[in-house]
Design a protein around this motif. Sequence first.
Motif, PDB file in Angstrom:
ATOM      1  N   ARG A  38     -15.687  -2.082 -10.232  1.00  0.00           N
ATOM      2  CA  ARG A  38     -15.917  -2.237 -11.665  1.00  0.00           C
ATOM      3  C   ARG A  38     -14.651  -1.970 -12.466  1.00  0.00           C
ATOM      4  N   ARG A  39     -13.782  -1.137 -11.953  1.00  0.00           N
ATOM      5  CA  ARG A  39     -12.566  -0.789 -12.677  1.00  0.00           C
ATOM      6  C   ARG A  39     -11.562  -1.935 -12.579  1.00  0.00           C
ATOM      7  N   ARG A  40     -10.865  -2.193 -13.688  1.00  0.00           N
ATOM      8  CA  ARG A  40      -9.863  -3.249 -13.677  1.00  0.00           C
ATOM      9  C   ARG A  40      -8.817  -2.956 -12.602  1.00  0.00           C
ATOM     10  N   SER A  41      -8.504  -3.974 -11.793  1.00  0.00           N
ATOM     11  CA  SER A  41      -7.600  -3.798 -10.666  1.00  0.00           C
ATOM     12  C   SER A  41      -6.669  -4.993 -10.549  1.00  0.00           C
ATOM     13  N   LEU A  42      -5.529  -4.738  -9.926  1.00  0.00           N
ATOM     14  CA  LEU A  42      -4.665  -5.819  -9.469  1.00  0.00           C
ATOM     15  C   LEU A  42      -5.173  -6.245  -8.099  1.00  0.00           C
ATOM     16  N   VAL A  43      -5.693  -7.450  -8.012  1.00  0.00           N
ATOM     17  CA  VAL A  43      -6.262  -7.959  -6.756  1.00  0.00           C
ATOM     18  C   VAL A  43      -5.243  -8.898  -6.112  1.00  0.00           C
ATOM     19  N   ILE A  44      -4.663  -8.476  -5.015  1.00  0.00           N
ATOM     20  CA  ILE A  44      -3.631  -9.254  -4.325  1.00  0.00           C
ATOM     21  C   ILE A  44      -4.275  -9.952  -3.132  1.00  0.00           C
ATOM     22  N   LEU A  45      -4.331 -11.276  -3.189  1.00  0.00           N
ATOM     23  CA  LEU A  45      -4.910 -12.061  -2.097  1.00  0.00           C
ATOM     24  C   LEU A  45      -3.797 -12.695  -1.287  1.00  0.00           C
ATOM     25  N   PRO A  87       9.288  -7.910   0.996  1.00  0.00           N
ATOM     26  CA  PRO A  87      10.064  -7.485  -0.182  1.00  0.00           C
ATOM     27  C   PRO A  87       9.701  -8.240  -1.448  1.00  0.00           C
ATOM     28  N   ALA A  88       9.395  -9.539  -1.332  1.00  0.00           N
ATOM     29  CA  ALA A  88       9.043 -10.314  -2.527  1.00  0.00           C
ATOM     30  C   ALA A  88       7.745  -9.811  -3.139  1.00  0.00           C
ATOM     31  N   LEU A  89       6.774  -9.475  -2.309  1.00  0.00           N
ATOM     32  CA  LEU A  89       5.489  -9.003  -2.822  1.00  0.00           C
ATOM     33  C   LEU A  89       5.623  -7.610  -3.436  1.00  0.00           C
ATOM     34  N   VAL A  90       6.395  -6.743  -2.803  1.00  0.00           N
ATOM     35  CA  VAL A  90       6.611  -5.409  -3.368  1.00  0.00           C
ATOM     36  C   VAL A  90       7.296  -5.516  -4.731  1.00  0.00           C
ATOM     37  N   ASN A  91       8.288  -6.378  -4.834  1.00  0.00           N
ATOM     38  CA  ASN A  91       8.986  -6.553  -6.112  1.00  0.00           C
ATOM     39  C   ASN A  91       8.058  -7.113  -7.185  1.00  0.00           C
ATOM     40  N   ALA A  95       0.830  -1.207   0.000  1.00  0.00           N
ATOM     41  CA  ALA A  95       0.000   0.000   0.000  1.00  0.00           C
ATOM     42  C   ALA A  95       0.865   1.257   0.000  1.00  0.00           C
ATOM     43  N   TYR A  96       1.914   1.271   0.817  1.00  0.00           N
ATOM     44  CA  TYR A  96       2.814   2.427   0.860  1.00  0.00           C
ATOM     45  C   TYR A  96       3.476   2.653  -0.499  1.00  0.00           C
ATOM     46  N   VAL A  97       3.982   1.577  -1.101  1.00  0.00           N
ATOM     47  CA  VAL A  97       4.665   1.707  -2.382  1.00  0.00           C
ATOM     48  C   VAL A  97       3.683   2.131  -3.471  1.00  0.00           C
ATOM     49  N   ALA A  98       2.472   1.566  -3.454  1.00  0.00           N
ATOM     50  CA  ALA A  98       1.471   1.899  -4.468  1.00  0.00           C
ATOM     51  C   ALA A  98       1.078   3.365  -4.402  1.00  0.00           C
ATOM     52  N   VAL A  99       0.789   3.846  -3.207  1.00  0.00           N
ATOM     53  CA  VAL A  99       0.382   5.248  -3.055  1.00  0.00           C
ATOM     54  C   VAL A  99       1.537   6.178  -3.412  1.00  0.00           C
ATOM     55  N   ALA A 100       2.769   5.790  -3.017  1.00  0.00           N
ATOM     56  CA  ALA A 100       3.937   6.608  -3.373  1.00  0.00           C
ATOM     57  C   ALA A 100       4.118   6.681  -4.879  1.00  0.00           C
ATOM     58  N   TYR A 112       4.785  -6.680  -7.335  1.00  0.00           N
ATOM     59  CA  TYR A 112       3.898  -5.578  -7.707  1.00  0.00           C
ATOM     60  C   TYR A 112       4.578  -4.638  -8.695  1.00  0.00           C
ATOM     61  N   LEU A 113       5.841  -4.286  -8.425  1.00  0.00           N
ATOM     62  CA  LEU A 113       6.574  -3.402  -9.319  1.00  0.00           C
ATOM     63  C   LEU A 113       6.791  -4.060 -10.680  1.00  0.00           C
TER      64      LEU A 113
END
Length: 436
Positions: free
Chosen positions: A327-334, A421-425, A264-269, A427-428
Motif C-alpha cells: 500500500r505504501r508508495r514504492s519504487l518498483v524496479i522490474l 552499475p547503470a541500475l544502481v546509478n 538491494a545492498y545500496v538501498a539498505v546501506a 536508483y540513486l
Amino acid sequence: MNFVFTARFILAFTGGLVVFSLGWVNPALLWAGLCFDLALIGAALVDAARTPLRGSFTVRRTCAERFALGSGNTVTIEVKSHSPLPLTLWLKDEHPPEMEVQGREGQFVLPARGTAALAYELTTPARGRFQFGDIAVRLLSPWGLVWRQTSVPAAESVKVYPDFRAAQRQVIEAYRVGRQGERRQRLRGQGREFESLREFVTGDELRHVAWAASARRGKLVTRQYQIERSQSIILMVDCGRLMTARIGNFTKLDYAVNAALAVAYVAVAGGDQAGLLTFTRRVDDFLPPKPGAGQLGTILELLHDVQPQMLEPSYARAFAHINRYCRRRSLVILLTDVVDADASSDLLAHTASLIPRHLPLIVTIGDRDLRAFVKPRPASLDDVYAQSVAEELLAQREQALNRITELGGLALDVPTGQLSPALVNRYLEVKTRGLI
C-alpha cells in the motif's frame, strides 16, 4: 587392496624382470630375477602393513559458507599429523564436477606432529546447491615402496549465491568513491524530507519559501530538504522464458539477479526498505519491503536458487500482487526483457496499473548480440535479413520504453555487462530527484 605401488617399486621390479629375461644366457639369472621380484613384493606387503592410516593424521576441508557466482572461491584442505615421524601425503579432493577447478590435488611432506594445507580455487558456473564428495588420501610407506590409500568422509553441500561480493563493491563505489561528493552537493533542496531553513538566494524555487518564517525574520527564508530515508524499494525479477537466453557464460536471469542484489545492498546501506518479488506465470516468492542487514540475508537466500523457466511471465499477476500487498508508495524496479509487440503491449497495460500509487522503473536487459547485428555493413543477403529483424526488434523495444515514460514511469534499457552499475546509478538519481 588399499595400497598402490610407487614409482620406486615399479622401477626396481622392472630391473628384476630384466634380470629374469636374461635367463636364456645364464639360468642362474632366471632364478635371481625371480627371487628378487618375489622378495620385492614381500617387502612391499610388509611395508604396507607398517604404514598405519588410522591415527596418523586428520584431514579437514574448509571453505566459505557462501560461494559467489562467477568468481573464484578458495577451498582449503587442512592436514594435521599425529605421528612422531614426518609423513609424505598425496591429497585429492572430490569437488563438485560442475565447477571449474585449479589445483585440487597435491603432494607434500608433513612435519612430525605438524600441520600443512592444500588450497585450490573453484569457479562456479551457476547458482544453486552443489555437492562435495570425500577426500582421497595416500600415505607413503616408510620404505617408499607403496602408497597406502584411504578416503576421508567429507561429503557436504555448498550453496552458490549471486555475486554478492560485486554488490558489496557497488555500495563502496556508490557511496565512497564517485557518488558521495555528488550526492552531498545534490541532497539539499531536491528531496522530500525537511532538513533546515536558510536565507533565500536567487535561483531557489518559490514553492520552497517558508512564508511564516520569512515574516518573522523580515526577509525571505527557504526550506532545505534532504533525501528521505526509509523509502520502499521493490525488486521484481522476471524468471520467464526470455530470461533463459545466455550472454557469455551466464543467463539474462543471472545478470538480473546480480543487479537486483546490488540495488538491494545500496538501498539498505542508504536506510531504505528493500523487498523482492520473483515470478513467471505466477508469483513464486514475495518478500515485503523491510530495512536492515537481516533483510539482505533473506533476499540473498531467496535469490541463490532462482532459475529461469520456459514459461511466459504474467505481468498481470505480478503487478496485481504488488497493488494488493504494498500500500505504501514504492519504487518498483522490474527486471525483464521484451522482444515483440505482444509482450510489450502486455507489459505496458499492466505497468499503467501501478501509476500513480507507485513509481515503476522498467529495466529491459539488452542483448549485445542483437545490437551487434545492426552495426557492421552487411556482407551478404543473410546479413541484410538478420539486420532487418534486429532493427525491428530494437525499434519495438524503444517504442515500449518511450510509452512507459509517457505514462509517468521510468525506463532503462542497458546491456548485460553494464546492468548493475547503470541500475544502481538510476536508483540513486531517483532518490536525489525526490521522485519516490
